[in-house]
Structures are given as structure tokens and as C-alpha cells.
Write a protein that holds these residues in place. Structure first.
Motif, PDB file in Angstrom:
ATOM      1  N   VAL A 191       0.835  -1.196   0.000  1.00 54.93           N
ATOM      2  CA  VAL A 191       0.000   0.000   0.000  1.00 54.93           C
ATOM      3  C   VAL A 191       0.874   1.251   0.000  1.00 54.93           C
ATOM      4  CG1 VAL A 191      -1.712   1.311   1.318  1.00 54.93           C
ATOM      5  CG2 VAL A 191      -1.961  -1.159   1.051  1.00 54.93           C
ATOM      6  N   SER A 192       1.978   1.228   0.730  1.00 55.38           N
ATOM      7  CA  SER A 192       2.851   2.402   0.837  1.00 55.38           C
ATOM      8  C   SER A 192       3.510   2.771  -0.486  1.00 55.38           C
ATOM      9  CB  SER A 192       3.925   2.162   1.901  1.00 55.38           C
ATOM     10  OG  SER A 192       4.744   1.072   1.532  1.00 55.38           O
ATOM     11  N   GLU A 193       3.487   1.879  -1.458  1.00 57.67           N
ATOM     12  CA  GLU A 193       4.102   2.140  -2.760  1.00 57.67           C
ATOM     13  C   GLU A 193       3.071   2.480  -3.835  1.00 57.67           C
ATOM     14  OE1 GLU A 193       6.515  -1.254  -3.713  1.00 57.67           O
ATOM     15  OE2 GLU A 193       7.673  -1.081  -1.873  1.00 57.67           O
ATOM     16  N   MET A 194       1.791   2.480  -3.479  1.00 58.82           N
ATOM     17  CA  MET A 194       0.734   2.715  -4.460  1.00 58.82           C
ATOM     18  C   MET A 194       0.528   4.190  -4.747  1.00 58.82           C
ATOM     19  SD  MET A 194      -2.301   0.144  -3.386  1.00 58.82           S
ATOM     20  CE  MET A 194      -2.301  -1.535  -3.932  1.00 58.82           C
ATOM     21  N   SER A 195       0.164   4.477  -5.980  1.00 54.95           N
ATOM     22  CA  SER A 195      -0.282   5.819  -6.322  1.00 54.95           C
ATOM     23  C   SER A 195      -1.693   5.989  -5.777  1.00 54.95           C
ATOM     24  CB  SER A 195      -0.296   6.011  -7.839  1.00 54.95           C
ATOM     25  OG  SER A 195      -1.319   5.211  -8.434  1.00 54.95           O
ATOM     26  N   PHE A 196      -2.179   7.221  -5.794  1.00 59.50           N
ATOM     27  CA  PHE A 196      -3.547   7.481  -5.361  1.00 59.50           C
ATOM     28  C   PHE A 196      -4.520   6.645  -6.186  1.00 59.50           C
ATOM     29  CE2 PHE A 196      -7.566   9.672  -6.028  1.00 59.50           C
ATOM     30  CZ  PHE A 196      -8.022   9.780  -4.728  1.00 59.50           C
ATOM     31  N   GLU A 197      -4.326   6.644  -7.503  1.00 54.18           N
ATOM     32  CA  GLU A 197      -5.249   5.938  -8.397  1.00 54.18           C
ATOM     33  C   GLU A 197      -5.256   4.437  -8.141  1.00 54.18           C
ATOM     34  OE1 GLU A 197      -4.309   9.880  -9.955  1.00 54.18           O
ATOM     35  OE2 GLU A 197      -2.998   8.245  -9.344  1.00 54.18           O
ATOM     36  N   GLN A 198      -4.092   3.865  -7.898  1.00 52.19           N
ATOM     37  CA  GLN A 198      -4.010   2.433  -7.610  1.00 52.19           C
ATOM     38  C   GLN A 198      -4.729   2.103  -6.303  1.00 52.19           C
ATOM     39  OE1 GLN A 198       0.286   2.304  -7.678  1.00 52.19           O
ATOM     40  NE2 GLN A 198       0.278   0.911  -9.433  1.00 52.19           N
ATOM     41  N   ALA A 199      -4.464   2.908  -5.283  1.00 51.27           N
ATOM     42  CA  ALA A 199      -5.076   2.661  -3.980  1.00 51.27           C
ATOM     43  C   ALA A 199      -6.590   2.824  -4.048  1.00 51.27           C
ATOM     44  CB  ALA A 199      -4.470   3.603  -2.927  1.00 51.27           C
ATOM     45  N   MET A 200      -7.052   3.832  -4.768  1.00 55.39           N
ATOM     46  CA  MET A 200      -8.494   4.065  -4.881  1.00 55.39           C
ATOM     47  C   MET A 200      -9.173   2.917  -5.630  1.00 55.39           C
ATOM     48  SD  MET A 200     -11.089   5.832  -4.102  1.00 55.39           S
ATOM     49  CE  MET A 200     -10.636   7.472  -3.622  1.00 55.39           C
ATOM     50  N   ALA A 201      -8.557   2.457  -6.707  1.00 55.71           N
ATOM     51  CA  ALA A 201      -9.145   1.362  -7.482  1.00 55.71           C
ATOM     52  C   ALA A 201      -9.257   0.092  -6.634  1.00 55.71           C
ATOM     53  CB  ALA A 201      -8.308   1.094  -8.736  1.00 55.71           C
ATOM     54  N   GLU A 202      -8.211  -0.215  -5.879  1.00 53.69           N
ATOM     55  CA  GLU A 202      -8.273  -1.416  -5.045  1.00 53.69           C
ATOM     56  C   GLU A 202      -9.260  -1.232  -3.895  1.00 53.69           C
ATOM     57  OE1 GLU A 202      -5.581  -4.407  -2.366  1.00 53.69           O
ATOM     58  OE2 GLU A 202      -4.598  -3.395  -4.043  1.00 53.69           O
ATOM     59  N   LEU A 203      -9.322  -0.028  -3.336  1.00 54.72           N
ATOM     60  CA  LEU A 203     -10.283   0.242  -2.266  1.00 54.72           C
ATOM     61  C   LEU A 203     -11.705   0.014  -2.766  1.00 54.72           C
ATOM     62  CD1 LEU A 203     -10.917   1.163   0.583  1.00 54.72           C
ATOM     63  CD2 LEU A 203     -10.718   3.534  -0.207  1.00 54.72           C
ATOM     64  N   LEU A 217     -15.858 -14.880   7.111  1.00 56.85           N
ATOM     65  CA  LEU A 217     -15.566 -13.925   8.178  1.00 56.85           C
ATOM     66  C   LEU A 217     -14.082 -13.572   8.242  1.00 56.85           C
ATOM     67  CD1 LEU A 217     -16.443 -12.227  10.579  1.00 56.85           C
ATOM     68  CD2 LEU A 217     -16.190 -14.269  12.009  1.00 56.85           C
ATOM     69  N   GLU A 218     -13.227 -14.561   8.228  1.00 56.54           N
ATOM     70  CA  GLU A 218     -11.777 -14.312   8.309  1.00 56.54           C
ATOM     71  C   GLU A 218     -11.300 -13.478   7.125  1.00 56.54           C
ATOM     72  OE1 GLU A 218      -8.267 -14.202  10.251  1.00 56.54           O
ATOM     73  OE2 GLU A 218     -10.058 -15.171  11.019  1.00 56.54           O
ATOM     74  N   ASP A 219     -11.793 -13.783   5.934  1.00 53.69           N
ATOM     75  CA  ASP A 219     -11.433 -13.015   4.749  1.00 53.69           C
ATOM     76  C   ASP A 219     -11.999 -11.601   4.819  1.00 53.69           C
ATOM     77  OD1 ASP A 219     -10.030 -15.163   3.704  1.00 53.69           O
ATOM     78  OD2 ASP A 219     -11.740 -15.889   2.533  1.00 53.69           O
ATOM     79  N   SER A 220     -13.184 -11.453   5.406  1.00 55.36           N
ATOM     80  CA  SER A 220     -13.787 -10.132   5.572  1.00 55.36           C
ATOM     81  C   SER A 220     -12.917  -9.249   6.463  1.00 55.36           C
ATOM     82  CB  SER A 220     -15.183 -10.233   6.192  1.00 55.36           C
ATOM     83  OG  SER A 220     -16.076 -10.823   5.288  1.00 55.36           O
ATOM     84  N   ILE A 221     -12.385  -9.839   7.510  1.00 57.22           N
ATOM     85  CA  ILE A 221     -11.515  -9.097   8.422  1.00 57.22           C
ATOM     86  C   ILE A 221     -10.264  -8.633   7.688  1.00 57.22           C
ATOM     87  CG2 ILE A 221     -10.078  -9.277  10.494  1.00 57.22           C
ATOM     88  CD1 ILE A 221     -12.278 -11.190  11.594  1.00 57.22           C
ATOM     89  N   LYS A 222      -9.665  -9.523   6.906  1.00 59.43           N
ATOM     90  CA  LYS A 222      -8.464  -9.167   6.135  1.00 59.43           C
ATOM     91  C   LYS A 222      -8.784  -8.076   5.113  1.00 59.43           C
ATOM     92  CE  LYS A 222      -6.234 -13.645   6.622  1.00 59.43           C
ATOM     93  NZ  LYS A 222      -5.858 -14.900   5.980  1.00 59.43           N
ATOM     94  N   LEU A 223      -9.933  -8.201   4.460  1.00 57.70           N
ATOM     95  CA  LEU A 223     -10.341  -7.182   3.497  1.00 57.70           C
ATOM     96  C   LEU A 223     -10.550  -5.836   4.179  1.00 57.70           C
ATOM     97  CD1 LEU A 223     -12.872  -9.070   1.201  1.00 57.70           C
ATOM     98  CD2 LEU A 223     -10.745  -7.984   0.473  1.00 57.70           C
ATOM     99  N   TYR A 224     -11.180  -5.854   5.339  1.00 56.08           N
ATOM    100  CA  TYR A 224     -11.427  -4.616   6.081  1.00 56.08           C
ATOM    101  C   TYR A 224     -10.102  -3.957   6.461  1.00 56.08           C
ATOM    102  CZ  TYR A 224     -13.397  -1.302   9.352  1.00 56.08           C
ATOM    103  OH  TYR A 224     -13.745  -0.146   9.992  1.00 56.08           O
ATOM    104  N   GLU A 225      -9.143  -4.758   6.930  1.00 54.73           N
ATOM    105  CA  GLU A 225      -7.832  -4.221   7.303  1.00 54.73           C
ATOM    106  C   GLU A 225      -7.121  -3.622   6.091  1.00 54.73           C
ATOM    107  OE1 GLU A 225      -6.085  -7.705   9.038  1.00 54.73           O
ATOM    108  OE2 GLU A 225      -6.836  -7.228  11.036  1.00 54.73           O
ATOM    109  N   ARG A 226      -7.176  -4.322   4.970  1.00 52.26           N
ATOM    110  CA  ARG A 226      -6.557  -3.814   3.733  1.00 52.26           C
ATOM    111  C   ARG A 226      -7.265  -2.530   3.307  1.00 52.26           C
ATOM    112  NH1 ARG A 226      -1.920  -4.644   0.445  1.00 52.26           N
ATOM    113  NH2 ARG A 226      -2.487  -4.143  -1.681  1.00 52.26           N
ATOM    114  N   GLY A 227      -8.569  -2.509   3.408  1.00 47.52           N
ATOM    115  CA  GLY A 227      -9.334  -1.322   3.056  1.00 47.52           C
ATOM    116  C   GLY A 227      -8.953  -0.119   3.911  1.00 47.52           C
TER     117      GLY A 227
END
Length: 80
Positions: A6-18, A32-42
Motif C-alpha cells: 500500500v505504501s508504494e501505491m499511487s492514489f489511483e491504484q489505492a483508490m481502485a483497489e479500495l 468472516l476471516e477473509d472479511s476481516i483481512k479485506l477490512y484491514e486492507r481497506g
């Protein structure tokens, strides 16, 4: 999800993945476990987008205009 840090992403890359993360969470068909990981990544992606927007706002604010409304130079922005 992207393998890019995430720290290496451009704004556009981060927004698209978000947007992808939010879409998956809204569908509700993720374990549930995947939801938690997705939430953390988000949360990381959201913070990255906010930081990149703040950085851009500071750069824009540093531009000064002359009497004709033309950019006349840049003021140094602390930390950039």
C-alpha cells in the motif's frame, strides 16, 4: 487484491483497489476471516488515499499567483 505494498501505491491504484475491497465486503459473500483481512486492507488503502490527497493539496496551496492570475513561483512546502 494487489500484491503491491500500500505504501508504494499511487492514489489511483489505492483508490481502485479500495473500490474492489468495498464491493466484495458489500456483497457479503466473503468468509468472516477473509472479511476481516479485506477490512484491514481497506483501512490501509483509505489512509493511503487520504495521505496522497493531503500531499496534493499542500502542493497546490504552495503555488502563488501573480497579478494576472499566472503562477509566479512555488513556496517551499515543509516535508516535501
Amino acid at each position: 487484491m494487489s500484491e503491491t505494498a500500500v505504501s508504494e501505491m499511487s492514489f489511483e491504484q489505492a483508490m481502485a483497489e479500495l473500490e474492489q475491497v468495498v464491493g466484495k465486503l458489500e456483497r457479503g459473500d466473503v468468509a468472516l476471516e477473509d472479511s476481516i483481512k479485506l477490512y484491514e486492507r481497506g483501512a490501509e488503502l483509505k489512509a493511503r488515499c487520504e495521505a496522497k490527497l493531503k500531499e496534493a493539496e499542500e502542493k497546490v496551496a504552495a503555488i502563488t499567483l501573480d497579478g494576472n492570475g499566472e503562477p509566479s513561483g512555488l513556496k517551499p512546502v515543509e516535508g516535501l
